[in-house]
Every structure is written in C-alpha cells, then in structure tokens.
Design a protein around this motif. Structure first.
Motif, PDB file in Angstrom:
ATOM      1  N   GLY A 187       0.799  -1.231   0.000  1.00  0.00           N
ATOM      2  CA  GLY A 187       0.000   0.000   0.000  1.00  0.00           C
ATOM      3  C   GLY A 187       0.823   1.269   0.000  1.00  0.00           C
ATOM      4  N   CYS A 188       2.092   1.173  -0.392  1.00  0.00           N
ATOM      5  CA  CYS A 188       2.935   2.377  -0.376  1.00  0.00           C
ATOM      6  C   CYS A 188       2.531   3.314  -1.524  1.00  0.00           C
ATOM      7  CB  CYS A 188       4.403   2.013  -0.465  1.00  0.00           C
ATOM      8  SG  CYS A 188       4.868   1.164  -1.977  1.00  0.00           S
ATOM      9  N   GLY A 189       3.061   4.534  -1.456  1.00  0.00           N
ATOM     10  CA  GLY A 189       2.793   5.503  -2.515  1.00  0.00           C
ATOM     11  C   GLY A 189       1.645   6.425  -2.170  1.00  0.00           C
ATOM     12  N   SER A 190       0.801   6.657  -3.153  1.00  0.00           N
ATOM     13  CA  SER A 190      -0.285   7.634  -3.050  1.00  0.00           C
ATOM     14  C   SER A 190      -1.211   7.351  -1.867  1.00  0.00           C
ATOM     15  CB  SER A 190      -1.076   7.595  -4.356  1.00  0.00           C
ATOM     16  OG  SER A 190      -2.365   8.111  -4.178  1.00  0.00           O
ATOM     17  N   SER A 191      -1.794   8.425  -1.325  1.00  0.00           N
ATOM     18  CA  SER A 191      -2.681   8.312  -0.162  1.00  0.00           C
ATOM     19  C   SER A 191      -4.106   7.917  -0.545  1.00  0.00           C
ATOM     20  CB  SER A 191      -2.706   9.642   0.584  1.00  0.00           C
ATOM     21  OG  SER A 191      -3.240  10.657  -0.255  1.00  0.00           O
ATOM     22  N   ARG A 192      -4.370   7.719  -1.810  1.00  0.00           N
ATOM     23  CA  ARG A 192      -5.739   7.465  -2.306  1.00  0.00           C
ATOM     24  C   ARG A 192      -6.461   6.365  -1.510  1.00  0.00           C
ATOM     25  NH1 ARG A 192      -3.291   5.655  -8.139  1.00  0.00           N
ATOM     26  NH2 ARG A 192      -2.310   7.668  -7.799  1.00  0.00           N
ATOM     27  N   GLU A 193      -7.537   6.754  -0.852  1.00  0.00           N
ATOM     28  CA  GLU A 193      -8.340   5.784  -0.104  1.00  0.00           C
ATOM     29  C   GLU A 193      -9.069   4.849  -1.077  1.00  0.00           C
ATOM     30  OE1 GLU A 193      -9.916   7.581   3.386  1.00  0.00           O
ATOM     31  OE2 GLU A 193     -11.589   6.196   3.541  1.00  0.00           O
ATOM     32  N   HIS A 194      -9.148   5.307  -2.324  1.00  0.00           N
ATOM     33  CA  HIS A 194      -9.742   4.503  -3.392  1.00  0.00           C
ATOM     34  C   HIS A 194      -9.103   3.109  -3.453  1.00  0.00           C
ATOM     35  CE1 HIS A 194      -9.799   8.796  -4.184  1.00  0.00           C
ATOM     36  NE2 HIS A 194     -10.777   8.679  -5.058  1.00  0.00           N
ATOM     37  N   ALA A 195      -7.828   3.001  -3.039  1.00  0.00           N
ATOM     38  CA  ALA A 195      -7.152   1.699  -3.061  1.00  0.00           C
ATOM     39  C   ALA A 195      -7.849   0.732  -2.100  1.00  0.00           C
ATOM     40  CB  ALA A 195      -5.682   1.864  -2.688  1.00  0.00           C
ATOM     41  N   VAL A 196      -8.227   1.244  -0.934  1.00  0.00           N
ATOM     42  CA  VAL A 196      -8.949   0.405   0.037  1.00  0.00           C
ATOM     43  C   VAL A 196     -10.337   0.073  -0.497  1.00  0.00           C
ATOM     44  CG1 VAL A 196      -9.960   0.368   2.352  1.00  0.00           C
ATOM     45  CG2 VAL A 196      -7.661   1.308   2.008  1.00  0.00           C
TER      46      VAL A 196
ATOM     47  N   SER B 140       2.221   0.219   4.485  1.00  0.00           N
ATOM     48  CA  SER B 140       2.554   1.643   4.554  1.00  0.00           C
ATOM     49  C   SER B 140       1.601   2.312   5.551  1.00  0.00           C
ATOM     50  CB  SER B 140       2.414   2.299   3.178  1.00  0.00           C
ATOM     51  OG  SER B 140       1.087   2.729   2.987  1.00  0.00           O
ATOM     52  N   ASP B 141       2.055   3.422   6.120  1.00  0.00           N
ATOM     53  CA  ASP B 141       1.284   4.078   7.193  1.00  0.00           C
ATOM     54  C   ASP B 141      -0.071   4.600   6.730  1.00  0.00           C
ATOM     55  OD1 ASP B 141       3.131   4.024   9.482  1.00  0.00           O
ATOM     56  OD2 ASP B 141       4.426   5.170   8.151  1.00  0.00           O
ATOM     57  N   ILE B 142      -0.093   5.292   5.594  1.00  0.00           N
ATOM     58  CA  ILE B 142      -1.357   5.910   5.152  1.00  0.00           C
ATOM     59  C   ILE B 142      -2.358   4.830   4.776  1.00  0.00           C
ATOM     60  CG2 ILE B 142      -2.459   7.527   3.554  1.00  0.00           C
ATOM     61  CD1 ILE B 142       0.200   8.930   3.179  1.00  0.00           C
ATOM     62  N   PHE B 143      -1.897   3.806   4.072  1.00  0.00           N
ATOM     63  CA  PHE B 143      -2.789   2.715   3.694  1.00  0.00           C
ATOM     64  C   PHE B 143      -3.353   2.047   4.941  1.00  0.00           C
ATOM     65  CE2 PHE B 143      -3.848  -1.644   2.573  1.00  0.00           C
ATOM     66  CZ  PHE B 143      -4.624  -1.464   1.434  1.00  0.00           C
TER      67      PHE B 143
ATOM     68  N   GLY C 148      -5.533  15.318   1.115  1.00  0.00           N
ATOM     69  CA  GLY C 148      -5.734  13.977   0.588  1.00  0.00           C
ATOM     70  C   GLY C 148      -4.779  13.709  -0.545  1.00  0.00           C
ATOM     71  N   ASP C 149      -3.505  13.783  -0.222  1.00  0.00           N
ATOM     72  CA  ASP C 149      -2.457  13.589  -1.218  1.00  0.00           C
ATOM     73  C   ASP C 149      -1.160  13.307  -0.477  1.00  0.00           C
ATOM     74  OD1 ASP C 149      -1.847  14.418  -4.353  1.00  0.00           O
ATOM     75  OD2 ASP C 149      -0.138  14.614  -3.020  1.00  0.00           O
ATOM     76  N   SER C 150      -0.487  12.251  -0.876  1.00  0.00           N
ATOM     77  CA  SER C 150       0.686  11.826  -0.099  1.00  0.00           C
ATOM     78  C   SER C 150       1.831  12.840  -0.151  1.00  0.00           C
ATOM     79  CB  SER C 150       1.167  10.473  -0.592  1.00  0.00           C
ATOM     80  OG  SER C 150       1.505  10.542  -1.953  1.00  0.00           O
TER      81      SER C 150
ATOM     82  N   HIS D 242       5.061  20.544   2.474  1.00  0.00           N
ATOM     83  CA  HIS D 242       4.909  21.727   3.324  1.00  0.00           C
ATOM     84  C   HIS D 242       5.820  21.685   4.554  1.00  0.00           C
ATOM     85  CE1 HIS D 242       1.306  22.740   0.910  1.00  0.00           C
ATOM     86  NE2 HIS D 242       1.219  21.441   0.824  1.00  0.00           N
ATOM     87  N   GLY D 243       6.388  20.503   4.812  1.00  0.00           N
ATOM     88  CA  GLY D 243       7.340  20.360   5.911  1.00  0.00           C
ATOM     89  C   GLY D 243       8.561  21.244   5.730  1.00  0.00           C
ATOM     90  N   ALA D 244       8.819  21.679   4.502  1.00  0.00           N
ATOM     91  CA  ALA D 244       9.960  22.562   4.229  1.00  0.00           C
ATOM     92  C   ALA D 244       9.907  23.829   5.071  1.00  0.00           C
ATOM     93  CB  ALA D 244       9.988  22.918   2.746  1.00  0.00           C
ATOM     94  N   PHE D 245       8.706  24.179   5.534  1.00  0.00           N
ATOM     95  CA  PHE D 245       8.527  25.405   6.323  1.00  0.00           C
ATOM     96  C   PHE D 245       8.545  25.135   7.833  1.00  0.00           C
ATOM     97  CE2 PHE D 245       7.097  26.274   2.147  1.00  0.00           C
ATOM     98  CZ  PHE D 245       7.400  27.596   1.918  1.00  0.00           C
ATOM     99  N   GLY D 246       8.891  23.906   8.211  1.00  0.00           N
ATOM    100  CA  GLY D 246       8.840  23.567   9.625  1.00  0.00           C
ATOM    101  C   GLY D 246       7.415  23.309  10.083  1.00  0.00           C
ATOM    102  N   ALA D 247       6.577  22.869   9.147  1.00  0.00           N
ATOM    103  CA  ALA D 247       5.212  22.458   9.482  1.00  0.00           C
ATOM    104  C   ALA D 247       5.189  20.931   9.562  1.00  0.00           C
ATOM    105  CB  ALA D 247       4.239  22.928   8.413  1.00  0.00           C
ATOM    106  N   LEU D 248       4.231  20.399  10.304  1.00  0.00           N
ATOM    107  CA  LEU D 248       4.045  18.955  10.317  1.00  0.00           C
ATOM    108  C   LEU D 248       2.916  18.663   9.333  1.00  0.00           C
ATOM    109  CD1 LEU D 248       4.850  16.270  11.616  1.00  0.00           C
ATOM    110  CD2 LEU D 248       3.064  16.647  13.302  1.00  0.00           C
ATOM    111  N   ALA D 249       3.298  18.189   8.155  1.00  0.00           N
ATOM    112  CA  ALA D 249       2.337  18.094   7.057  1.00  0.00           C
ATOM    113  C   ALA D 249       2.355  16.697   6.475  1.00  0.00           C
ATOM    114  CB  ALA D 249       2.704  19.109   5.980  1.00  0.00           C
ATOM    115  N   PHE D 250       1.179  16.092   6.383  1.00  0.00           N
ATOM    116  CA  PHE D 250       1.177  14.724   5.865  1.00  0.00           C
ATOM    117  C   PHE D 250      -0.094  14.400   5.090  1.00  0.00           C
ATOM    118  CE2 PHE D 250       0.221  14.983  10.357  1.00  0.00           C
ATOM    119  CZ  PHE D 250      -0.983  14.304  10.495  1.00  0.00           C
ATOM    120  N   GLY D 251       0.037  13.423   4.211  1.00  0.00           N
ATOM    121  CA  GLY D 251      -1.076  12.989   3.387  1.00  0.00           C
ATOM    122  C   GLY D 251      -1.981  12.050   4.162  1.00  0.00           C
ATOM    123  N   VAL D 252      -3.269  12.131   3.877  1.00  0.00           N
ATOM    124  CA  VAL D 252      -4.263  11.268   4.517  1.00  0.00           C
ATOM    125  C   VAL D 252      -5.271  10.838   3.458  1.00  0.00           C
ATOM    126  CG1 VAL D 252      -4.062  12.363   6.795  1.00  0.00           C
ATOM    127  CG2 VAL D 252      -5.745  13.221   5.141  1.00  0.00           C
TER     128      VAL D 252
END
Lengths: 193, 462
Positions: A73-82, A99-102, B127-129, B134-144
């Motif tokens: 599940g690595c790579g893109s965060s797309r929930e569509h995969a689930v 992967s963490d997001i998956f 919603g994008d990995s 954005h972490g380049a600015f010292g933010a905690l930024a992550f995809g979900v």
C-alpha cells in the motif's frame, strides 16, 4: 459500518514487495465522485499487462484474503485503493508490513490488515501458489490466524480492534470530544497558526 | 527536557491522549483538490455535519485539469464532473477555492506555500501523499485518505498514532551538478522505499541550510517515497524571507510576534530521535532512477545493480523486464522519447530557471517531446515576466498551463505506451505516467540536458 469477527476463505497470493496504490487502483480510475465503482478496476494495469497475473487465474480470483509481502500500500494516499480492494470482495490483507497511510485508510473502512513475520508470509505464499485450495481462517477477537495447519497470534491495535468488532466510526468518537476541541482552540489558536 | 522539533509540534497539537488510543491531533490547515474531497463533502452533507473552521480550508484544481491553453473545456466527462463537483461544494459551503484564471490556481503543494497558507509550526493535511512538501517550512504536514479529510473538516482533528522521529543529515559538499532532487533520491536509494515507515523525518545539516525554500520543498516532497509519514526542515531566515508579505502570512506586528515564536521552533541541542542516519554527499553528482520505484535510484555515473545486489529479487526482475534495461549497464546514452519538467516536486520557479539556463540557445532533440508545466499560475506568470517562456518555446519545448500534468496519467497528459521519459516528478511506478510507459526520475537539470541530447545525460555532458 460493517463488523468483522471471523473469516475463512481461500487466499490470493501476490508475491511482491512494495505493492503500491497505483498498482492497486491506477490514477485513471480515480475520477469518480462517489465511493463506489472501484472494485472492477482493482489491479487493472497488472491484469492487462500480465496474462498470468494472480487475479487473472480462476483458481485464485475468488479469495477474500489477499496475501502479499513488505510495505503493502505504499505511494499515493488514495483511499480509493482500500475501496477497490473491498469492492472486489477482499476482506483482509495479510502481509509482512504496510505503509502508514494505507494502514490508516484501511482501518477507517473495516478492511482488516494483519502483519506477520516475513518468513511466515514467504512460506504461506509458496504454499498457496502450489495449492490454490488452501483456506485461511482469521479470528479477530482472539487475534489468531490459521493456515496450513498452523495457528499464529497476531498483534492488533486495541482501539482499531474495538472499532472493527463493533463497527464503530472514528468521526463519532472525534465529535464526542467537542468540549476538549473547543477548549484547545480557545487556548492555542492564535495569529501564528 | 530536550526535545526535537517533531515532538514539539506534535505535543502542541494533541487535544486528547490516552493509553491504547490514538492521539486526537489538532489540524490547523486542510488543503483540498478535486480527486479526494468529493466523498468527504458528500458524507458531511449526508450526516448533516457542518464544516468546523472553514477558514482553515483552501481548495484548488490540479490533478484532473488539462494543461492545454483550452483547459477550461474538460472533454473527459467524468473528470469534468469531478472538477465541477469541487466547485459546487466550495460554493455551497463557502470554502475558498483558487480555480483556473484566479491567478493562484495550481498544484496544491505549490499554491499553499506561495500564498503563505503554509506556516511554520502548523499541522497540515491534504488527501495527497505529497503533502509532506509543506514540511519545508517547519510544518508537520502529511497525506491522509478521504476519511481523515472528512474527520478534520468536521472536527478540526484527526486520530493519529504518535510517529517515530528520524534525523537525516546530509554531510559534505556535492559537485556543482548535484541538486536537492539528487539528495532525496540518494536518501531513498540508501534507506529504501520503506525505510522511513512510521517516522517523521527532520532534515538537518549544512547542505539543507544552504538550500532555497524550493530545494527544501523538493526534498520534503519525496519523504513519502521512503515511506515516511512526513519530512520537515526547521524554519530559519530563509523560511522567513520567503514567507514575509505573502497573502495569508501574518502582517505587521503579528508578523514580528510570529517570527519570534517560529524562531524557537528548532530541535534542542542534544535532542534524541528514534532513528538517525548521515548521508554522505561529498563530491556526489546527479542521480536518477532506473527501475519501477524510487529506491531504484543510482548515480548517473554508475551502473544498474546486479540481480543479487540485495532487495527482493522478484521485484528487480520485474523492474528490468518493465524498463527494458539489463543489470550492470550504464544509463548514460539511453535514448529517450519524452522529457517532463513539472509536478509538486519540481514545478517551481527555481526549477524552471534551471531548465531555461540549459535550454537557452539550444534545441530539444527532434526525437524528444518535452513538456514544461509550471506548478501554478503564479509560477507561470513569473516565468513569463522573466522571459523563460520564450526560451522554452524557442527550444521547441511545450510550455503548458499549470497542473499535475504528466506526473500521474489522470488528465490528458500521458507518456504513450512503451515510451521512455526522463521526468522531474516523484514516482516511477509501473504505468504511473501512462500504461506501459517507462519513467526515469531526475532533476530538472538532468531532464533538460537529456531532452537536448535525446538520451539520458547530465548537464555536465552538454
């Protein structure tokens, strides 16, 4: 939400490390605005490119448990995969790691993910490739998984297990913290945020 | 107690924490685009839950939008519905959207920083990995995923397990052709695509400090390609200089207060991490990928690995079969068909300037189709103001409108079947740029040099 307790099913052995979410659901199939209609496109590029791909084999393609290797599940965060995996009919994915997001996305949708040691996974994949009729049983409540006459315990996060068994929703849990969230905002949300 | 910056930001955002439960983490900023938001808006509407703090949301269109001049017309009906759905959702709920012709439309990870929406010490999700940018600015930024977007829209919070912390130090002085892209490819090649799993990375060292914000964004952007949840760089004078005066950044006295607060946002001396690694880049040159995931990166001066060089043999075999290459070969001189400059990794003004410098007075090889796609309308306007567009066009490249373009094959820009592309994007997965296309990830400089020569080469070969 769908509850999960026990499951017995043949397995789909996908003998690969690093199965990425582009493989699971290619980007051209991400244009729907609903959560439905993804099952028919699961692994579509691999199915098209490789005639002997595991999901193209009638002996395997009805399994409800997917067995694969590391970093699934690595790579893109797309929930569509689930959504795609579930809508194809798969209810659990058993791998050496995810992967963490998956992992988070799966938990939100009651797709059960189980991590087991690499050696066990490798052995089970080989066995399943040799004999497609072998069935696996997963008991979430007891945290036991059985295959080839062996039974292993698996670790599962307490909170997520509670949610899966009871079909609970994270959002309800979050909204129940309304007072704490408001108190936090009053204390912390200022100009530099 | 000494603390690293990752734990400082995390702890300052924990609303609730109890044993055996994930932390309830406060989210300051939510970025939206057309692909992963429709289902979130729909669920809130269906459940009758309003958006909490809609001022913390910002939307734009990037993934599905065409990049030709006539981009307002989306021929693909499903893509058009997706884009129109975001427009309608933003209109209905009052969420700010930077649509085409707003002068700020673009790739969400280019737009957020250039508007000053991305600020040090904040928590940011999308919603994008590649939100890790954005972490380049010292933010905690992550995809979900879309569920967590829904949660944050409703409650300004999401449930997350506390991450492990990972210190990555780049040490030494690379050669003049080495860029930030090469640095991150080098890291991924060393630790692997699962090497950062469960972790947030802090990038440190003189090399990182010497980088512009654009370079830092390139590095943080690809943190996800080694499996890390996020990557960040502590803010410094470079960060503040970039942010000052931008639309959403604090102004006047508030700016001074914010700057003072952000200046304390560093890892304490002697702070510990769960993992640490030093990446030696002394004398290092350009990198590029040969295979089917970003850890398949080698020095451009080196050779592709043997099948028994380590890692999963089945994956290596699959990679060689897919890319049409053989173990132990040099990539230099491999003919290419496409060159792509753009994406949230390398679609910023500094990247376009580097490409223009190489293309100035030269021509793109007749066998190569080259796309140069600015990351945003602002980047495009800046490029035009500097006359870069004229250089691109004179060289025979196609200078297009802003969007994700050829990075992910979900809009009309694709690498055709069987064609080989050198690309400044972030993923060389099977079929990523189009079914059966072959991708070599590289810096803008290597991409431009390869486009001119018609085969894989570094700037040094020109």
């Amino acid at each position: 939400m769908q509850k999960f307790t026990t499951l017995t099913s043949p397995v789909i052995p996908l003998n690969l490390d690093n199965v990425d979410t582009d493989m699971i659901i290619p980007a051209q199939h991400l244009k729907s605005v609903s959560k439905l209609g993804f099952g028919e496109h699961v692994f579509s590029a691999l199915r098209k490119m490789y005639p002997d791909f595991i999901l193209n084999q009638p002996a395997y393609n009805t399994g409800k448990i997917l067995l694969s290797k590391a970093n699934f599940g690595c790579g893109s965060s797309r929930e569509h995969a689930v959504w795609a995996i579930q809508q194809y009919g798969i209810q659990a994915v058993v791998c050496s790691s995810f992967s963490d997001i998956f992992f988070n996305n799966a938990a939100k949708n009651c797709l059960l993910l189980i991590s087991l040691p690499e050696e066990t996974i490798a052995k089970w994949i080989d066995a399943s490739l040799a004999d497609s009729s072998l069935a696996m049983t997963i008991d979430l409540e007891a945290q036991k998984i059985s295959f080839m006459g062996e039974t292993h315990s698996f670790k599962y996060d307490t909170f997520r297990k509670h949610c899966l068994i009871n079909g609970l929703d994270d959002l309800d849990y979050l909204l129940s913290q309304e007072k704490d969230i408001t108190a936090y905002e009053q204390k912390h949300c200022n100009i530099s945020r | 107690m000494t603390q690293n910056i990752i734990n400082k930001i995390w702890q300052s955002h924990v609303v609730q924490s109890k044993p055996d439960f994930p932390d309830t983490l406060y989210i300051d900023r939510i970025l939206l685009h057309e692909v992963t938001s429709a289902q979130a808006f729909a669920e809130l509407k269906q459940r009758g839950i309003p958006i909490r703090n809609k001022q913390n949301l910002l939307a734009t269109v990037d993934h599905s939008i065409p990049t030709d001049k006539n981009r307002a017309v989306i021929v693909d009906e499903i893509a058009r519905t997706q884009v129109d759905t975001l427009r309608a959702n933003c209109k209905e709920t009052g969420v700010t959207i930077y649509d085409i012709e707003s002068s700020h439309q673009g790739i969400v990870h280019v737009v957020g920083p250039e508007l000053g929406f991305t600020l040090p010490g904040t928590t940011i999700i999308c919603g994008d990995s590649h939100t890790s940018t954005h972490g380049a600015f010292g933010a905690l930024a992550f995809g979900v995923g879309t569920s967590e977007i829904t949660h944050a829209m409703a409650s300004s919070c999401i449930l997350q397990d506390k991450p492990k912390t990972f210190k990555v130090e780049f040490k030494g002085m690379p050669n003049q052709y080495f860029t930030a892209k090469d640095a991150i490819l080098k890291l991924i090649s060393v630790i692997g695509i699962g090497g950062g799993k469960g972790c947030v990375i802090e990038y440190v060292g003189e090399y990182i400090r010497s980088l512009s914000m654009e370079g830092r964004m390139t590095i943080c952007n690809m943190s996800i390609e080694c499996g890390a949840r996020a990557g960040l760089v502590a803010p410094d004078a470079t960060t503040f200089a970039y942010l000052q005066g931008r639309q959403y950044a604090p102004q006047g006295a508030a700016w001074e207060r914010a700057k003072a607060e952000w200046s304390a946002l560093v890892s304490d001396t002697g702070a510990s991490y769960d993992h640490e690694i030093v990446i030696d880049i002394e004398g290092a040159g350009p990198m590029l990928t040969w295979g089917i995931n970003p850890e398949h990166a080698i020095a451009l001066s080196g050779q592709t690995p043997a099948l028994d060089a380590g890692g999963d043999r089945a994956t290596l075999e699959k990679a060689y079969a897919y890319t049409g290459l053989t173990p132990g070969q040099s990539l230099k001189g491999t003919p290419i068909d496409f060159a792509f400059v753009g994406s949230c990794t390398n679609g910023r003004i500094e990247d376009l300037r580097a490409v223009a410098k190489i293309l100035d007075g030269r021509k793109v090889s007749s066998r190569v189709t080259m796309y140069i796609v600015p990351g945003s309308e602002q980047v495009m306007a800046q490029a035009q103001a500097e006359g870069l567009d004229k250089i691109f066009i004179a060289a025979g490249a196609d200078f297009r409108m802003p969007g994700c373009s050829m990075c992910l094959a979900m809009n009309p820009d694709k690498v055709p079947e069987g064609k080989r592309c050198v690309s400044t994007s972030n993923r060389n997965f099977i079929g990523r740029q189009g079914p059966n296309s072959i991708t070599h990830l590289a810096s803008p400089q290597t991409t431009a040099a390869s486009a001119v020569l018609g085969f894989i080469a570094s700037e040094e070969s020109l």
